[in-house]
Design a protein around this motif. Structure first.
Motif, PDB file in Angstrom:
ATOM      1  N   CYS A   1      82.365 -41.799  35.526  1.00 24.27           N
ATOM      2  CA  CYS A   1      82.372 -42.799  36.599  1.00 24.27           C
ATOM      3  C   CYS A   1      83.140 -42.300  37.821  1.00 24.27           C
ATOM      4  CB  CYS A   1      82.988 -44.103  36.100  1.00 24.27           C
ATOM      5  SG  CYS A   1      81.865 -45.122  35.138  1.00 24.27           S
ATOM      6  N   ILE A   2      84.245 -41.597  37.571  1.00 25.97           N
ATOM      7  CA  ILE A   2      85.013 -41.033  38.686  1.00 25.97           C
ATOM      8  C   ILE A   2      84.173 -40.017  39.447  1.00 25.97           C
ATOM      9  CG2 ILE A   2      87.017 -39.631  39.299  1.00 25.97           C
ATOM     10  CD1 ILE A   2      87.670 -42.510  38.503  1.00 25.97           C
TER      11      ILE A   2
ATOM     12  N   LEU B   1      88.947 -30.862  40.135  1.00 26.90           N
ATOM     13  CA  LEU B   1      90.000 -31.208  39.177  1.00 26.90           C
ATOM     14  C   LEU B   1      89.511 -32.202  38.123  1.00 26.90           C
ATOM     15  CD1 LEU B   1      93.153 -31.399  41.475  1.00 26.90           C
ATOM     16  CD2 LEU B   1      92.290 -29.492  40.130  1.00 26.90           C
ATOM     17  N   THR B   2      88.552 -33.062  38.475  1.00 24.41           N
ATOM     18  CA  THR B   2      87.997 -33.981  37.476  1.00 24.41           C
ATOM     19  C   THR B   2      87.169 -33.216  36.450  1.00 24.41           C
ATOM     20  OG1 THR B   2      87.916 -35.761  39.129  1.00 24.41           O
ATOM     21  CG2 THR B   2      86.641 -36.073  37.116  1.00 24.41           C
ATOM     22  N   PHE B   3      86.371 -32.254  36.900  1.00 26.00           N
ATOM     23  CA  PHE B   3      85.632 -31.399  35.973  1.00 26.00           C
ATOM     24  C   PHE B   3      86.598 -30.655  35.041  1.00 26.00           C
ATOM     25  CE2 PHE B   3      81.779 -31.382  38.819  1.00 26.00           C
ATOM     26  CZ  PHE B   3      80.896 -31.830  37.849  1.00 26.00           C
ATOM     27  N   THR B   4      87.733 -30.232  35.599  1.00 21.96           N
ATOM     28  CA  THR B   4      88.707 -29.488  34.806  1.00 21.96           C
ATOM     29  C   THR B   4      89.299 -30.356  33.696  1.00 21.96           C
ATOM     30  OG1 THR B   4      89.281 -28.179  36.766  1.00 21.96           O
ATOM     31  CG2 THR B   4      90.817 -28.106  34.920  1.00 21.96           C
ATOM     32  N   ILE B   5      89.703 -31.565  34.046  1.00 29.67           N
ATOM     33  CA  ILE B   5      90.301 -32.440  33.035  1.00 29.67           C
ATOM     34  C   ILE B   5      89.249 -32.914  32.025  1.00 29.67           C
ATOM     35  CG2 ILE B   5      90.033 -34.658  34.210  1.00 29.67           C
ATOM     36  CD1 ILE B   5      92.900 -35.301  33.348  1.00 29.67           C
TER      37      ILE B   5
ATOM     38  N   THR C   1      94.570 -41.349  30.538  1.00 32.24           N
ATOM     39  CA  THR C   1      93.462 -40.991  31.432  1.00 32.24           C
ATOM     40  C   THR C   1      93.738 -41.456  32.856  1.00 32.24           C
ATOM     41  OG1 THR C   1      91.870 -41.160  29.606  1.00 32.24           O
ATOM     42  CG2 THR C   1      90.993 -41.257  31.848  1.00 32.24           C
ATOM     43  N   LEU C   2      94.154 -42.702  32.992  1.00 35.29           N
ATOM     44  CA  LEU C   2      94.450 -43.240  34.326  1.00 35.29           C
ATOM     45  C   LEU C   2      95.652 -42.549  34.953  1.00 35.29           C
ATOM     46  CD1 LEU C   2      93.872 -47.058  33.659  1.00 35.29           C
ATOM     47  CD2 LEU C   2      92.312 -45.417  34.727  1.00 35.29           C
TER      48      LEU C   2
ATOM     49  N   ILE D   1      97.718 -38.725  39.072  1.00 36.34           N
ATOM     50  CA  ILE D   1      98.391 -37.470  39.430  1.00 36.34           C
ATOM     51  C   ILE D   1      97.452 -36.575  40.237  1.00 36.34           C
ATOM     52  CG2 ILE D   1      99.384 -35.340  38.513  1.00 36.34           C
ATOM     53  CD1 ILE D   1     100.430 -37.018  36.153  1.00 36.34           C
ATOM     54  N   ILE D   2      96.203 -36.474  39.779  1.00 38.23           N
ATOM     55  CA  ILE D   2      95.220 -35.637  40.478  1.00 38.23           C
ATOM     56  C   ILE D   2      95.039 -36.110  41.911  1.00 38.23           C
ATOM     57  CG2 ILE D   2      92.739 -35.129  40.613  1.00 38.23           C
ATOM     58  CD1 ILE D   2      92.713 -34.935  37.588  1.00 38.23           C
ATOM     59  N   TRP D   3      94.823 -37.403  42.099  1.00 39.42           N
ATOM     60  CA  TRP D   3      94.604 -37.936  43.449  1.00 39.42           C
ATOM     61  C   TRP D   3      95.828 -37.746  44.339  1.00 39.42           C
ATOM     62  CZ3 TRP D   3      92.301 -42.979  41.052  1.00 39.42           C
ATOM     63  CH2 TRP D   3      90.974 -42.745  40.694  1.00 39.42           C
TER      64      TRP D   3
END
Length: 342
Positions: A71-72, A120-124, A148-149, A154-156
């Motif tokens: 979804c992100i 970074l989302t693909f990485t996590i 997860t949240l 942290i990523i954002w």
């Protein structure tokens, strides 16, 4: 008429307020066609992404970390498409090929944030798949909704900080041109237009990009090697299901990374060329206006008296040096073009 007056008039030219997107100019002949295509792609993307988010939101069984990450990703695609495709469609339809400097910086911030969020989302997600396949019994304790949240927050936060620093560093530069050879704005193209020192921008931008790309690749490669090794030890049915999920993620990740690397390599290959192009663009943009202004306000004797000290200055410093102020660097660059045309 003295040299300081001329320099003061020239420095006013450096106050660039609008950026010309040359990519949009090249599309002017078929701009309505391109506008419709871009709008259709945007609407289709918006519809598909909205549908995915709606299904995950309404289906209780899909409230898992993996589907939250999906979804992100699709939400980020909607955001990136709005910043890029929608704006391009509107600009092409209206025939607008310019954007304000503040608008250009804003678009650069959001587009680069979009790219970093995806990487970074693909990485996590790769880490999540490794934990799910390698530690199935402990997975729900290792990767909870709360964790997860927290990871996404942290990523954002890191991404906003990195991109904001890069954008703010561009604000300190004096621009010698106002034309970008692209259909959208990003900080790398704006840095090319600078006639002052870009050492800090280059170091900061290259370091952030290199750390992000290399760090992401190392983590993803390690996680998938470990995941495939685990798949060799588990049952055939479980292995096929895990491999299907991993391969799908690898294809999406590889496609996005290849596109991102192409953009970066394109910039690296053309950086010296566009540095030169930026100066020429500025000369073309302001030449007619400044020539008429010079002829109206300065006589031939004034011109000769001005060119002598300028020639001495340009002979001493034929090119801008890092030990000069940005205003001095700009004056040397601009007057080299104006008084001694290429």
């Amino acid at each position: 008429m003295n040299l300081n007056t001329v320099m003061e008039n020239v420095s006013m030219v450096s106050n660039i307020q609008d950026i010309v997107l040359l990519g949009l100019k090249e599309m002017e002949q078929l701009r309505y066609c391109y506008s419709v295509v871009a709008l259709l792609i945007y609407l289709i993307t918006l519809f598909i992404c909205t549908l995915i988010v709606y299904v995950v939101w309404t289906e209780q069984s899909l409230h898992e970390p993996m589907y939250i990450f999906i979804c992100i990703l699709v939400g980020n695609v909607m955001f990136g498409s709005s910043v890029f495709l929608l704006k391009m469609a509107v600009d092409l339809f209206s025939g607008c090929t310019t954007i304000s400097l503040s608008g250009c910086l804003a678009q650069a911030f959001w587009l680069q944030s979009y790219a970093f969020v995806d990487i970074l989302t693909f990485t996590i997600m790769a880490v999540d798949r490794y934990l799910a396949v390698g530690f199935p019994l402990r997975y729900h304790s290792l990767m909870t909704i709360k964790k997860t949240l927290q990871s996404l927050t942290i990523i954002w936060s890191v991404i906003v900080l990195i991109v904001l620093v890069n954008v703010l560093l561009v604000l300190r530069l004096t621009l010698c041109g106002n034309s970008i050879n692209n259909v959208y704005c990003e900080t790398m193209s704006l840095v090319r237009l600078s006639c002052g020192s870009t050492f800090i921008n280059d170091v900061c931008g290259s370091t952030c990009t290199l750390l992000t790309f290399v760090g992401s690749l190392m983590i993803v490669i390690y996680c998938y090697i470990q995941t495939f090794l685990v798949c060799l030890r588990i049952s055939k049915e479980a292995s096929q299901k895990a491999i299907h999920t991993v391969v799908t993620h690898i294809i999406a990740y590889s496609t996005f990374m290849s596109t991102s690397l192409f953009v970066v390599f394109r910039w690296c290959h053309g950086v010296h060329h566009y540095k030169s192009t930026g100066l020429r663009d500025k000369d073309r943009s302001f030449k007619d206006e400044d020539d008429s202004h010079f002829k109206e306000n300065y006589s031939e004797s004034d011109s000769e008296s001005i060119q002598k000290p300028l020639y001495a200055m340009l002979s001493a410093h034929p090119l801008p040096t890092h030990d000069q102020t940005e205003d001095e660097q700009f004056i040397i660059c601009y007057l080299t073009l104006e008084v001694f045309p290429l």
